[in-house]
Design a protein around this motif. Sequence first.
Motif, PDB file in Angstrom:
ATOM      1  N   LYS A 179     -57.419 -36.585  35.790  1.00 17.41           N
ATOM      2  CA  LYS A 179     -57.429 -38.029  35.545  1.00 17.41           C
ATOM      3  C   LYS A 179     -56.007 -38.572  35.533  1.00 17.41           C
ATOM      4  CE  LYS A 179     -58.811 -41.593  32.214  1.00 17.41           C
ATOM      5  NZ  LYS A 179     -59.625 -41.907  31.021  1.00 17.41           N
ATOM      6  N   VAL A 180     -55.111 -37.872  34.863  1.00 14.01           N
ATOM      7  CA  VAL A 180     -53.709 -38.290  34.845  1.00 14.01           C
ATOM      8  C   VAL A 180     -53.159 -38.322  36.264  1.00 14.01           C
ATOM      9  CG1 VAL A 180     -51.396 -37.767  33.992  1.00 14.01           C
ATOM     10  CG2 VAL A 180     -53.393 -37.322  32.543  1.00 14.01           C
ATOM     11  N   SER A 181     -53.495 -37.295  37.045  1.00  9.65           N
ATOM     12  CA  SER A 181     -53.010 -37.219  38.419  1.00  9.65           C
ATOM     13  C   SER A 181     -53.552 -38.364  39.260  1.00  9.65           C
ATOM     14  CB  SER A 181     -53.419 -35.879  39.040  1.00  9.65           C
ATOM     15  OG  SER A 181     -53.036 -35.813  40.398  1.00  9.65           O
ATOM     16  N   ARG A 182     -54.827 -38.687  39.114  1.00  8.87           N
ATOM     17  CA  ARG A 182     -55.423 -39.769  39.901  1.00  8.87           C
ATOM     18  C   ARG A 182     -54.771 -41.104  39.577  1.00  8.87           C
ATOM     19  NH1 ARG A 182     -60.216 -37.189  38.430  1.00  8.87           N
ATOM     20  NH2 ARG A 182     -60.677 -38.831  36.908  1.00  8.87           N
ATOM     21  N   ILE A 183     -54.472 -41.335  38.298  1.00  5.35           N
ATOM     22  CA  ILE A 183     -53.827 -42.587  37.898  1.00  5.35           C
ATOM     23  C   ILE A 183     -52.420 -42.665  38.476  1.00  5.35           C
ATOM     24  CG2 ILE A 183     -52.867 -43.832  35.922  1.00  5.35           C
ATOM     25  CD1 ILE A 183     -55.307 -42.918  34.309  1.00  5.35           C
ATOM     26  N   GLU A 184     -51.657 -41.579  38.373  1.00  2.16           N
ATOM     27  CA  GLU A 184     -50.265 -41.591  38.811  1.00  2.16           C
ATOM     28  C   GLU A 184     -50.116 -41.594  40.329  1.00  2.16           C
ATOM     29  OE1 GLU A 184     -47.949 -38.561  36.990  1.00  2.16           O
ATOM     30  OE2 GLU A 184     -48.064 -39.455  34.989  1.00  2.16           O
ATOM     31  N   ASN A 185     -51.164 -41.201  41.035  1.00  2.87           N
ATOM     32  CA  ASN A 185     -51.120 -41.217  42.502  1.00  2.87           C
ATOM     33  C   ASN A 185     -51.902 -42.380  43.094  1.00  2.87           C
ATOM     34  OD1 ASN A 185     -49.660 -38.629  43.482  1.00  2.87           O
ATOM     35  ND2 ASN A 185     -51.002 -37.884  41.855  1.00  2.87           N
ATOM     36  N   ALA A 186     -52.279 -43.331  42.210  1.00  8.30           N
ATOM     37  CA  ALA A 186     -52.971 -44.568  42.625  1.00  8.30           C
ATOM     38  C   ALA A 186     -54.282 -44.293  43.334  1.00  8.30           C
ATOM     39  CB  ALA A 186     -52.052 -45.416  43.507  1.00  8.30           C
ATOM     40  N   ARG A 187     -54.916 -43.182  42.973  1.00  4.91           N
ATOM     41  CA  ARG A 187     -56.229 -42.900  43.564  1.00  4.91           C
ATOM     42  C   ARG A 187     -57.348 -43.616  42.824  1.00  4.91           C
ATOM     43  NH1 ARG A 187     -54.127 -37.415  43.809  1.00  4.91           N
ATOM     44  NH2 ARG A 187     -53.445 -36.976  45.944  1.00  4.91           N
ATOM     45  N   GLN A 188     -57.034 -44.137  41.647  1.00  2.00           N
ATOM     46  CA  GLN A 188     -57.979 -44.967  40.918  1.00  2.00           C
ATOM     47  C   GLN A 188     -57.202 -45.989  40.103  1.00  2.00           C
ATOM     48  OE1 GLN A 188     -59.733 -41.894  38.202  1.00  2.00           O
ATOM     49  NE2 GLN A 188     -59.180 -43.330  36.573  1.00  2.00           N
ATOM     50  N   ALA A 189     -57.796 -47.175  39.977  1.00  2.00           N
ATOM     51  CA  ALA A 189     -57.176 -48.199  39.141  1.00  2.00           C
ATOM     52  C   ALA A 189     -57.571 -47.915  37.697  1.00  2.00           C
ATOM     53  CB  ALA A 189     -57.658 -49.583  39.565  1.00  2.00           C
ATOM     54  N   PRO A 190     -56.607 -47.651  36.824  1.00  2.00           N
ATOM     55  CA  PRO A 190     -56.942 -47.275  35.450  1.00  2.00           C
ATOM     56  C   PRO A 190     -57.515 -48.439  34.655  1.00  2.00           C
ATOM     57  CG  PRO A 190     -54.587 -47.581  35.658  1.00  2.00           C
ATOM     58  CD  PRO A 190     -55.154 -47.693  37.047  1.00  2.00           C
TER      59      PRO A 190
END
Length: 290
Positions: free
Chosen positions: A42-53
Amino acid sequence: MPGPSSGTVRNRRLATELRRLRERAELTGDDVAERLGWSASKVSRIENARQAPRLGDVRSLLELYGVDGTYREQLLQLARDAVRKGWWEAYSDALPEPYASYIGLEMEAEEIRQWETQVVPGLLQTEAYASAVEQWLHSIEMVPPSRVEARVETRLARQSVLTREAPLRLSIVLDEATLLRRYASTDVMREQLEHLLELAELPNVTLQVLRLDGPHPIATGSFTLLQFPQVGGIKFHDVTYIEHLNGCSYVEEETETYRHRLSFERLSAEALDPAESMELISRTARDAWG
């Protein structure tokens, strides 16, 4: 008429800032996940803009990183804006995800510099030319006619960035081959070149042609360099967009985007100036497609 706003750039800016704040706090992604009870993915997805937090997740991260005051409010506003949908979402079934992401970047860019060797760029295409190009490009794919039509509609809708209230500044260097490569009938090709002459009169559009019999200073394929304004006091770095047979790629590392900026400046310096370029386009429309 499409509006200029999009969550794409804001989400990428937010991701970049959150990653920078984590590194400044000397925490790893695993550290953050453990302290907040999240998964490391989840941290990785947020930091790589793969999901809008979610807004609550951003608040938790900012509290963990000790961020407060005006900067905190700026980041929270980015988070609110990041979930906004763009007009192109209506065409999502017909658009590859990387292309949809590019439209979001294009809508928020304040300036684009483009070197094109194959085809007249989408922002400058007529409907007939765009339709012909789509049919040729997708002749090796099983793309239904309805999706081709949707992609043409999307391409035409993108052109609103040139005439919106704060218009995109567009500088393009065309390889002369793009004026001569046939994608459609003679009438369509001539109409396309005449359309280039009309768009070149816009004060925010600079169009140049690199002659085939002149110097070719940079041995590189087509690329698009996008530059962005500050949003909420936060600057977003340049992005270079490159298309290839299997999709596209984004170059965001500062050294590489700067290399593309210098390459464009060299191409522009060697190309015909705008007035000479218009003369060549007019002559080609008459002699090659007249």
